[in-house]
Write a protein that holds these residues in place. Structure first.
Motif, mmCIF file in Angstrom:
data_model
loop_
_atom_site.group_PDB
_atom_site.id
_atom_site.type_symbol
_atom_site.label_atom_id
_atom_site.label_comp_id
_atom_site.label_asym_id
_atom_site.label_seq_id
_atom_site.Cartn_x
_atom_site.Cartn_y
_atom_site.Cartn_z
ATOM 1 N N THR A 31 6.533 -18.322 -2.859
ATOM 2 C CA THR A 31 5.822 -17.321 -3.723
ATOM 3 C C THR A 31 4.727 -17.780 -4.508
ATOM 4 O O THR A 31 3.567 -17.362 -4.638
ATOM 5 C CB THR A 31 6.872 -16.433 -4.446
ATOM 6 N N VAL A 32 5.130 -18.863 -5.351
ATOM 7 C CA VAL A 32 4.095 -19.340 -6.186
ATOM 8 C C VAL A 32 2.959 -20.118 -5.478
ATOM 9 O O VAL A 32 1.812 -19.872 -5.856
ATOM 10 C CB VAL A 32 4.985 -20.507 -7.308
ATOM 11 N N ASN A 34 1.845 -19.271 -2.719
ATOM 12 C CA ASN A 34 0.820 -18.233 -1.857
ATOM 13 C C ASN A 34 0.248 -17.323 -3.095
ATOM 14 O O ASN A 34 -0.974 -17.129 -3.066
ATOM 15 C CB ASN A 34 2.068 -17.270 -1.278
ATOM 16 N N ALA A 35 0.833 -17.163 -4.388
ATOM 17 C CA ALA A 35 -0.011 -16.651 -5.257
ATOM 18 C C ALA A 35 -1.282 -17.347 -5.834
ATOM 19 O O ALA A 35 -2.101 -16.745 -6.093
ATOM 20 C CB ALA A 35 1.045 -16.288 -6.670
ATOM 21 N N VAL A 39 -5.158 -16.562 -5.949
ATOM 22 C CA VAL A 39 -5.686 -16.324 -7.290
ATOM 23 C C VAL A 39 -6.954 -17.163 -6.970
ATOM 24 O O VAL A 39 -8.191 -17.210 -7.897
ATOM 25 C CB VAL A 39 -4.915 -16.779 -8.570
ATOM 26 N N ARG A 105 -1.968 -14.594 1.850
ATOM 27 C CA ARG A 105 -1.580 -12.864 1.999
ATOM 28 C C ARG A 105 -0.537 -12.904 3.112
ATOM 29 O O ARG A 105 0.494 -12.275 3.281
ATOM 30 C CB ARG A 105 -2.571 -11.850 2.044
ATOM 31 N N ALA A 108 2.828 -14.273 2.760
ATOM 32 C CA ALA A 108 3.724 -13.477 1.691
ATOM 33 C C ALA A 108 4.496 -12.440 2.516
ATOM 34 O O ALA A 108 5.601 -12.125 2.359
ATOM 35 C CB ALA A 108 2.922 -13.005 0.720
#
Length: 162
Positions: A31-32, A34-35, A39, A105, A108
């Motif tokens: 999750t980190v 991908n985030a 960004v 994206r 995720a």
């Protein structure tokens, strides 16, 4: 002042991008990762691209109105070429960041993770390039280009010296 400010801002934005890229590469949390990859693209468009262009334009303007000139001294010419190269690579690399964001994206949604060392490599190379430019700006190594030598001789001849 504008050139120094935008260049330092560009260096800081690259540092922030590099720190995020290292987090994305080092973490085990998908999750980190991908985030961060999602960004990096808007960070590039909002900070890296505008600051890089502002640094390039302000550097050219500053050199044209200062005694250093745009092509009179090797250190100014080298900085110009480095800046043009860096801006060009950044603009091309924004396509890679868009693709990484797209993959993140998609990952995720599917639960997979898309890891890439590319943002770390590009960020580290950009910082190295800007540090070299900084060193050139501070130390201003001697050496005039052929254009600078000719203009110096022309000024000397107009004042009756050689």
């Amino acid at each position: 002042m504008a050139h120094v400010g935008t260049s330092v801002g560009w260096l800081g934005a690259i540092g922030a991008s590099l720190a995020l890229a290292v987090v994305a590469l080092a973490t085990t949390d998908p999750t980190v990762t991908n985030a961060v990859l999602v960004v990096l693209e808007p960070l590039g468009w909002a900070a890296l691209v505008p600051l890089s262009l502002a640094s390039l334009v302000s550097g050219v303007v500053q050199s044209l109105v200062s005694p250093w000139g745009l092509v009179r001294h090797y250190w100014v010419l080298i900085k110009l070429l480095m800046n043009v190269l860096a801006v060009g690579v950044l603009l091309l690399y924004m396509q890679t960041l868009a693709e990484l964001a797209h993959l993140a994206r998609a990952s995720a949604v599917g639960g997979a993770v898309s890891r890439s060392a590319s943002p770390v490599v590009h960020g580290a190379a950009a910082i190295a390039l800007l540090v070299v430019a900084l060193v050139l700006s501070v130390y201003k190594p001697r050496g005039r280009t052929g254009w600078g030598l000719r203009s110096r001789r022309a000024i000397g001849a107009s004042h009756g010296t050689t």
